[in-house]
Design a protein around this motif. Sequence first.
Motif, PDB file in Angstrom:
ATOM      1  N   LEU A  70       0.850  -1.181   0.000  1.00 11.51           N
ATOM      2  CA  LEU A  70       0.000   0.000   0.000  1.00 11.51           C
ATOM      3  C   LEU A  70       0.892   1.239   0.000  1.00 11.51           C
ATOM      4  O   LEU A  70       1.802   1.339   0.826  1.00 11.51           O
ATOM      5  N   VAL A  71       0.629   2.168  -0.918  1.00 15.58           N
ATOM      6  CA  VAL A  71       1.406   3.398  -0.954  1.00 15.58           C
ATOM      7  C   VAL A  71       0.475   4.598  -0.816  1.00 15.58           C
ATOM      8  O   VAL A  71      -0.686   4.550  -1.210  1.00 15.58           O
ATOM      9  N   VAL A  72       1.005   5.669  -0.244  1.00  9.71           N
ATOM     10  CA  VAL A  72       0.254   6.909  -0.050  1.00  9.71           C
ATOM     11  C   VAL A  72       1.077   8.053  -0.615  1.00  9.71           C
ATOM     12  O   VAL A  72       2.264   8.203  -0.301  1.00  9.71           O
ATOM     13  N   LEU A  73       0.446   8.854  -1.473  1.00 15.57           N
ATOM     14  CA  LEU A  73       1.092  10.011  -2.082  1.00 15.57           C
ATOM     15  C   LEU A  73       0.251  11.249  -1.790  1.00 15.57           C
ATOM     16  O   LEU A  73      -0.978  11.174  -1.727  1.00 15.57           O
ATOM     17  N   GLY A  74       0.922  12.394  -1.634  1.00 15.32           N
ATOM     18  CA  GLY A  74       0.140  13.599  -1.427  1.00 15.32           C
ATOM     19  C   GLY A  74       0.866  14.686  -0.665  1.00 15.32           C
ATOM     20  O   GLY A  74       2.091  14.764  -0.658  1.00 15.32           O
ATOM     21  N   ASP A  75       0.046  15.510   0.006  1.00  7.15           N
ATOM     22  CA  ASP A  75       0.554  16.707   0.671  1.00  7.15           C
ATOM     23  C   ASP A  75       0.513  16.552   2.188  1.00  7.15           C
ATOM     24  O   ASP A  75       0.570  15.435   2.710  1.00  7.15           O
ATOM     25  N   SER A  76       0.388  17.666   2.899  1.00  6.19           N
ATOM     26  CA  SER A  76       0.489  17.628   4.358  1.00  6.19           C
ATOM     27  C   SER A  76      -0.626  16.827   5.025  1.00  6.19           C
ATOM     28  O   SER A  76      -0.442  16.313   6.125  1.00  6.19           O
ATOM     29  N   THR A  77      -1.776  16.697   4.364  1.00  4.43           N
ATOM     30  CA  THR A  77      -2.839  15.877   4.950  1.00  4.43           C
ATOM     31  C   THR A  77      -2.406  14.432   5.042  1.00  4.43           C
ATOM     32  O   THR A  77      -2.575  13.778   6.077  1.00  4.43           O
ATOM     33  N   THR A  78      -1.821  13.911   3.968  1.00  2.00           N
ATOM     34  CA  THR A  78      -1.364  12.521   4.004  1.00  2.00           C
ATOM     35  C   THR A  78      -0.053  12.363   4.764  1.00  2.00           C
ATOM     36  O   THR A  78       0.317  11.242   5.128  1.00  2.00           O
ATOM     37  N   VAL A  79       0.647  13.467   5.016  1.00  2.33           N
ATOM     38  CA  VAL A  79       1.779  13.425   5.948  1.00  2.33           C
ATOM     39  C   VAL A  79       1.260  13.135   7.358  1.00  2.33           C
ATOM     40  O   VAL A  79       1.947  12.517   8.179  1.00  2.33           O
ATOM     41  N   GLY A  80       0.014  13.576   7.629  1.00  5.64           N
ATOM     42  CA  GLY A  80      -0.594  13.349   8.939  1.00  5.64           C
ATOM     43  C   GLY A  80      -0.787  14.606   9.757  1.00  5.64           C
ATOM     44  O   GLY A  80      -1.219  14.534  10.912  1.00  5.64           O
ATOM     45  N   VAL A  81      -0.478  15.763   9.163  1.00  7.25           N
ATOM     46  CA  VAL A  81      -0.608  17.022   9.901  1.00  7.25           C
ATOM     47  C   VAL A  81      -2.048  17.187  10.408  1.00  7.25           C
ATOM     48  O   VAL A  81      -3.004  16.973   9.671  1.00  7.25           O
ATOM     49  N   GLY A  82      -2.153  17.554  11.684  1.00  7.04           N
ATOM     50  CA  GLY A  82      -3.461  17.690  12.314  1.00  7.04           C
ATOM     51  C   GLY A  82      -3.751  16.590  13.310  1.00  7.04           C
ATOM     52  O   GLY A  82      -4.653  16.709  14.133  1.00  7.04           O
ATOM     53  N   ASP A  83      -2.971  15.501  13.228  1.00 12.95           N
ATOM     54  CA  ASP A  83      -3.131  14.379  14.159  1.00 12.95           C
ATOM     55  C   ASP A  83      -1.808  14.174  14.890  1.00 12.95           C
ATOM     56  O   ASP A  83      -1.042  13.268  14.581  1.00 12.95           O
ATOM     57  N   PRO A  84      -1.518  15.038  15.867  1.00 12.60           N
ATOM     58  CA  PRO A  84      -0.220  14.961  16.553  1.00 12.60           C
ATOM     59  C   PRO A  84      -0.157  13.811  17.546  1.00 12.60           C
ATOM     60  O   PRO A  84      -1.106  13.543  18.273  1.00 12.60           O
ATOM     61  N   VAL A  85       0.962  13.123  17.534  1.00 11.60           N
ATOM     62  CA  VAL A  85       1.253  12.072  18.509  1.00 11.60           C
ATOM     63  C   VAL A  85       2.673  12.340  19.009  1.00 11.60           C
ATOM     64  O   VAL A  85       3.432  13.087  18.383  1.00 11.60           O
ATOM     65  N   PRO A  86       3.050  11.780  20.132  1.00  8.83           N
ATOM     66  CA  PRO A  86       4.423  11.984  20.613  1.00  8.83           C
ATOM     67  C   PRO A  86       5.438  11.617  19.530  1.00  8.83           C
ATOM     68  O   PRO A  86       5.396  10.533  18.969  1.00  8.83           O
ATOM     69  N   GLY A  87       6.285  12.554  19.202  1.00 10.81           N
ATOM     70  CA  GLY A  87       7.324  12.294  18.209  1.00 10.81           C
ATOM     71  C   GLY A  87       7.003  12.754  16.809  1.00 10.81           C
ATOM     72  O   GLY A  87       7.834  12.632  15.918  1.00 10.81           O
ATOM     73  N   GLY A  88       5.774  13.254  16.571  1.00 12.19           N
ATOM     74  CA  GLY A  88       5.461  13.705  15.211  1.00 12.19           C
ATOM     75  C   GLY A  88       3.994  13.607  14.872  1.00 12.19           C
ATOM     76  O   GLY A  88       3.118  13.824  15.706  1.00 12.19           O
ATOM     77  N   TRP A  89       3.716  13.247  13.587  1.00 11.84           N
ATOM     78  CA  TRP A  89       2.357  13.142  13.092  1.00 11.84           C
ATOM     79  C   TRP A  89       2.007  11.684  12.805  1.00 11.84           C
ATOM     80  O   TRP A  89       2.868  10.885  12.463  1.00 11.84           O
ATOM     81  N   ARG A  90       0.726  11.366  12.906  1.00 14.00           N
ATOM     82  CA  ARG A  90       0.240  10.024  12.543  1.00 14.00           C
ATOM     83  C   ARG A  90      -0.642  10.177  11.304  1.00 14.00           C
ATOM     84  O   ARG A  90      -0.181  10.118  10.188  1.00 14.00           O
ATOM     85  N   GLY A  91      -1.936  10.328  11.469  1.00 14.59           N
ATOM     86  CA  GLY A  91      -2.817  10.659  10.364  1.00 14.59           C
ATOM     87  C   GLY A  91      -3.319   9.500   9.540  1.00 14.59           C
ATOM     88  O   GLY A  91      -3.191   8.329   9.891  1.00 14.59           O
ATOM     89  N   VAL A  92      -3.883   9.854   8.390  1.00 12.02           N
ATOM     90  CA  VAL A  92      -4.648   8.924   7.570  1.00 12.02           C
ATOM     91  C   VAL A  92      -3.827   7.731   7.085  1.00 12.02           C
ATOM     92  O   VAL A  92      -4.337   6.613   6.995  1.00 12.02           O
ATOM     93  N   GLY A  93      -2.553   7.936   6.752  1.00 10.74           N
ATOM     94  CA  GLY A  93      -1.752   6.841   6.218  1.00 10.74           C
ATOM     95  C   GLY A  93      -1.607   5.665   7.164  1.00 10.74           C
ATOM     96  O   GLY A  93      -2.018   4.541   6.841  1.00 10.74           O
ATOM     97  N   PRO A  94      -1.021   5.877   8.352  1.00 11.66           N
ATOM     98  CA  PRO A  94      -0.893   4.771   9.303  1.00 11.66           C
ATOM     99  C   PRO A  94      -2.240   4.184   9.746  1.00 11.66           C
ATOM    100  O   PRO A  94      -2.349   2.982   9.982  1.00 11.66           O
ATOM    101  N   LEU A  95      -3.257   5.035   9.860  1.00 15.73           N
ATOM    102  CA  LEU A  95      -4.579   4.544  10.263  1.00 15.73           C
ATOM    103  C   LEU A  95      -5.147   3.612   9.196  1.00 15.73           C
ATOM    104  O   LEU A  95      -5.757   2.585   9.517  1.00 15.73           O
TER     105      LEU A  95
END
Length: 270
Positions: free
Chosen positions: A8-33
Amino acid sequence: MAKTVRSLVVLGDSTTVGVGDPVPGGWRGVGPLLAAAFADARYLNVSSTGARVASVRHEQLPKVLPSRPDAAVLLVGMNDTLRSDFDGRRLHVDLDAIVGALVAAGSAVVTVRFHDHSRVFRLPGALRRALRARIGELNEIIDAVVRRHGIGCVDLDLMAGAYAEETWAVDRLHPSELGHRRLAAAFAARLAEMGCEVPGEVSLVCTGGLRVTPLHHAGWLVFKGIPWLWRRGRDLLPYAATIMYRSWAGHPEPPRYVIRPSDDLDHAFE
């Protein structure tokens, strides 16, 4: 028989980077979920903050094609709508090239068509109209590419909770943890509709993210929100001024890129 997703691959901008879903150490977001629903699949996220359609084509796509991924998620375009050099024809060619290459590599591809972001991020009237017009043009391009290649698409305007406050992070530009979960669940549903086996589920229960307080909201407005609005406003202002003048003078809206069935996009793969 459902297709087993081994990569599975994910391409895109800051949304797919995970910005908006902060976790300790960085971002999580839609990709890992989303990847958690494909626990046995190799997962690769090549997204980058600030990415535009052209940068996905020329910088991110070459990183994923050699692996011939079984499934690919693509979310990009909003950054293009916010820039003064917005070019519908160029966007169409680049987006068609990205999707065409992924489909040719054997990927089940899912992308998005965008919501009315001016309903989420409050903008002055002229900028709101300018942004709506840009998003409308982008969505027409996305629709054409989706039809041409027969890929899946999540319509963010129709997604459950799309305009609810809890769906959005403090900046009103990126999804919150719940928003990322809703987006990941929608991607999983589209991949299943396209014949992919989705072994797991994307939970909508928020856990593990950092709690956002009123202080975060105030801090973002002062240090990020106002500077961002100033930068993007300057980019959109000439276009917004044109819209205002034409409205005052009774002239039609500025010309938009019109997609014609006869458009030859085959050179996009050269």
